[in-house]
Design a protein around this motif. Structure first.
Motif, mmCIF file in Angstrom:
data_model
loop_
_atom_site.group_PDB
_atom_site.id
_atom_site.type_symbol
_atom_site.label_atom_id
_atom_site.label_comp_id
_atom_site.label_asym_id
_atom_site.label_seq_id
_atom_site.Cartn_x
_atom_site.Cartn_y
_atom_site.Cartn_z
ATOM 1 N N GLU A 228 0.820 -1.192 0.000
ATOM 2 C CA GLU A 228 0.000 0.000 0.000
ATOM 3 C C GLU A 228 0.868 1.261 0.000
ATOM 4 O O GLU A 228 0.576 2.242 -0.665
ATOM 5 N N LYS A 229 1.964 1.190 0.750
ATOM 6 C CA LYS A 229 2.861 2.337 0.793
ATOM 7 C C LYS A 229 3.469 2.617 -0.566
ATOM 8 O O LYS A 229 3.567 3.760 -1.003
ATOM 9 N N THR A 230 3.880 1.547 -1.268
ATOM 10 C CA THR A 230 4.501 1.717 -2.578
ATOM 11 C C THR A 230 3.506 2.358 -3.543
ATOM 12 O O THR A 230 3.835 3.294 -4.271
ATOM 13 N N LYS A 231 2.263 1.843 -3.520
ATOM 14 C CA LYS A 231 1.208 2.416 -4.358
ATOM 15 C C LYS A 231 1.052 3.916 -4.115
ATOM 16 O O LYS A 231 0.877 4.707 -5.033
ATOM 17 N N SER A 232 1.124 4.293 -2.857
ATOM 18 C CA SER A 232 0.880 5.684 -2.519
ATOM 19 C C SER A 232 2.105 6.554 -2.779
ATOM 20 O O SER A 232 2.059 7.760 -2.569
ATOM 21 N N GLY A 233 3.204 5.915 -3.240
ATOM 22 C CA GLY A 233 4.352 6.718 -3.662
ATOM 23 C C GLY A 233 5.374 6.975 -2.571
ATOM 24 O O GLY A 233 6.407 7.580 -2.809
ATOM 25 N N ILE A 234 5.069 6.522 -1.358
ATOM 26 C CA ILE A 234 6.022 6.739 -0.268
ATOM 27 C C ILE A 234 6.971 5.552 -0.163
ATOM 28 O O ILE A 234 6.529 4.403 -0.132
ATOM 29 N N VAL A 235 8.219 5.806 -0.114
ATOM 30 C CA VAL A 235 9.174 4.748 0.172
ATOM 31 C C VAL A 235 10.010 5.189 1.364
ATOM 32 O O VAL A 235 10.599 6.269 1.362
ATOM 33 N N LEU A 236 10.003 4.380 2.394
ATOM 34 C CA LEU A 236 10.760 4.741 3.588
ATOM 35 C C LEU A 236 12.109 4.043 3.543
ATOM 36 O O LEU A 236 12.179 2.823 3.522
ATOM 37 N N PRO A 237 13.202 4.775 3.474
ATOM 38 C CA PRO A 237 14.530 4.196 3.278
ATOM 39 C C PRO A 237 14.948 3.335 4.472
ATOM 40 O O PRO A 237 14.633 3.633 5.605
ATOM 41 N N SER A 238 15.701 2.268 4.196
ATOM 42 C CA SER A 238 16.176 1.379 5.254
ATOM 43 C C SER A 238 17.649 1.640 5.555
ATOM 44 O O SER A 238 18.463 0.749 5.509
ATOM 45 N N SER A 239 17.963 2.872 5.820
ATOM 46 C CA SER A 239 19.360 3.240 6.098
ATOM 47 C C SER A 239 19.715 2.917 7.548
ATOM 48 O O SER A 239 18.920 2.357 8.290
ATOM 49 N N ALA A 240 20.923 3.273 7.905
ATOM 50 C CA ALA A 240 21.383 3.026 9.279
ATOM 51 C C ALA A 240 20.734 4.019 10.251
ATOM 52 O O ALA A 240 20.724 3.797 11.452
ATOM 53 N N LYS A 241 20.191 5.093 9.713
ATOM 54 C CA LYS A 241 19.557 6.098 10.576
ATOM 55 C C LYS A 241 18.185 5.614 11.066
ATOM 56 O O LYS A 241 17.651 4.633 10.561
ATOM 57 N N GLU A 242 17.645 6.313 12.038
ATOM 58 C CA GLU A 242 16.320 5.974 12.573
ATOM 59 C C GLU A 242 15.308 5.900 11.430
ATOM 60 O O GLU A 242 15.180 6.833 10.654
ATOM 61 N N GLN A 243 14.569 4.775 11.322
ATOM 62 C CA GLN A 243 13.629 4.607 10.227
ATOM 63 C C GLN A 243 12.212 4.991 10.628
ATOM 64 O O GLN A 243 11.635 4.395 11.524
ATOM 65 N N PRO A 244 11.631 5.926 9.916
ATOM 66 C CA PRO A 244 10.249 6.291 10.203
ATOM 67 C C PRO A 244 9.300 5.249 9.604
ATOM 68 O O PRO A 244 9.675 4.476 8.734
ATOM 69 N N GLN A 245 8.090 5.214 10.070
ATOM 70 C CA GLN A 245 7.089 4.268 9.615
ATOM 71 C C GLN A 245 5.813 5.036 9.275
ATOM 72 O O GLN A 245 5.564 6.099 9.820
ATOM 73 N N MET A 246 4.985 4.439 8.424
ATOM 74 C CA MET A 246 3.730 5.081 8.036
ATOM 75 C C MET A 246 2.566 4.291 8.632
ATOM 76 O O MET A 246 2.578 3.070 8.640
#
Lengths: 93, 93, 93, 93, 93, 93, 93
Positions: free
Chosen positions: F19-37
């Motif tokens: 659903e997130k991909t459809k909506s155009g949001i991609v949350l990066p999986s970097s070493a930094k704190e990862q936000p969630q939707m």
């Protein structure tokens, strides 16, 4: 001789284990923080003079408190604990 | 020569062990934080000028305080401790 | 050249050891935090303009402070310490 | 191009060592926190609009600050430091 | 699609290095905390509705902020950072 | 069955990756704190009754929050997160 | 015998696992902080007398709280937890 606690502190005296068992309270000895039961001997002026706090605790009350809180003092052979009101968890009636 | 504590500090002088024994107080040497007994020599202006605090402590009072609190100073050969009012636990009467 | 401390800071100048001995103060070199004696050279505006603080400390006062507090500055060859009022323990008279 | 500090920050520019020597200030390189000397280039709105703070510091003032405070930025080849007012220790006149 | 920051946060978009060089800003890569340059895309309601804060930052402003502050989000392929106003150091004009 | 968050907390439900991909949001999986939707399911009384907060978030809003914030609960087979408003970073429209 | 919590504390009693399953709640046993479900037995005076807090929680409510919060006490053979209102996450209806 008399201990007058300062600020929002109270002076309490531990209640012995036999007495605790009689009264039906058993404090578990788990790995978690262990509360203790005691009787209130004196109440500080910032409690007595505070409208919200003065009805919550008084001399003679039996209270539960965290054993890691407070400072122990021996006076005329009796051990007391001086503790902040905020470290007293509840009154037992 | 005179020490005037600033803010809400008090200047106290330790009471010797013999004197403490005579007065019936024995401070236990357990692993927990050990309180100490002392006499108040001077009281800071933020205590004297505070309606709630000024009646709680005065020069000449005997007090119990945590031995890890305060700063020691030697003046004219006498050792004093300068301590915040909040680190004084109780007054002994 | 002149140092004007900001906020509730004061500028103080250490008093030499010989002078301290003459004045009867000896500061112990124990393992505990060692206080130091100094003279006040300048007082910050948040002290001067505060009704409660302005009478507690002034230029020329001799003060005791914690040696771990404050920042040292050398100006025209003289060393000063800039320190917050709250880290000044007492005034010696 | 212009740096406008936000909140209670100031933008300062380090004063070179030769210039410091000329002006008579020598900042000691001891093991303790080393203060630094700089000139104020811009003052944030929470200082300018605060009755108590606005007279304490202004553009052109020479100030002493802790070298561990603030963030360095290079703009058009010149290095600046953006620092909170509370980390500025004193103004030199 | 639109990001509306909550509270006193702002949404910012990094400005590319080439663009930064053109604009004359060079952010040093020292061992100290490295600030970053970005453009403001959205401003939270606690800034917009605060008399003191609303004039300090607005959409389109170029700002300097600490790279260790804020949270990165990718939206429709573009990376943004959501950051508290207090972590924005200055506006560049 | 219903979860009513206390204080200034909100109850949110994670939005699935597809659903997130459809909506155009991609949350990066970097070493930094990862936000969630997530989607807001319930809002606590200290938000609803606060003039400044009640318009910032409401049931049905899609929000970004830090994945390290909040507590997960499974209710009737569905997983929810209970989180403080202050840990919600932004609303996506 | 009765436990009266002080300040903004509540006394709660754990709800057994079977009962939880029946009610449809399953609390996951992941590596993250695990919430627990309990019934409210008593509410402290700072909650009862606070206009904003008194409607949020009452005796008989089923609540979710963090298992790392609070202090356990056994009274007449029953285990209770004394916990601050702020550590209660939500009420289940």
């Amino acid at each position: 001789m008399n201990i007058k606690p300062l600020g929002d502190r109270v002076v309490i005296k531990m209640i012995e284990a036999e007495e605790k068992t009689k009264s039906g309270i058993v404090l578990p000895s788990s790995a978690k923080e262990q509360p203790q039961m005691a009787e209130v001997m004196a109440v500080g002026p910032d409690i007595v003079n505070d409208e919200k706090k003065k009805d919550q605790i008084k001399v003679g009350d039996r209270v539960i408190f965290s054993k890691y809180a407070g400072t122990e003092v021996k006076l005329d052979g009796v051990e007391y604990t001086i503790i902040k009101l905020n470290d007293v968890l509840a009154v037992i009636e």
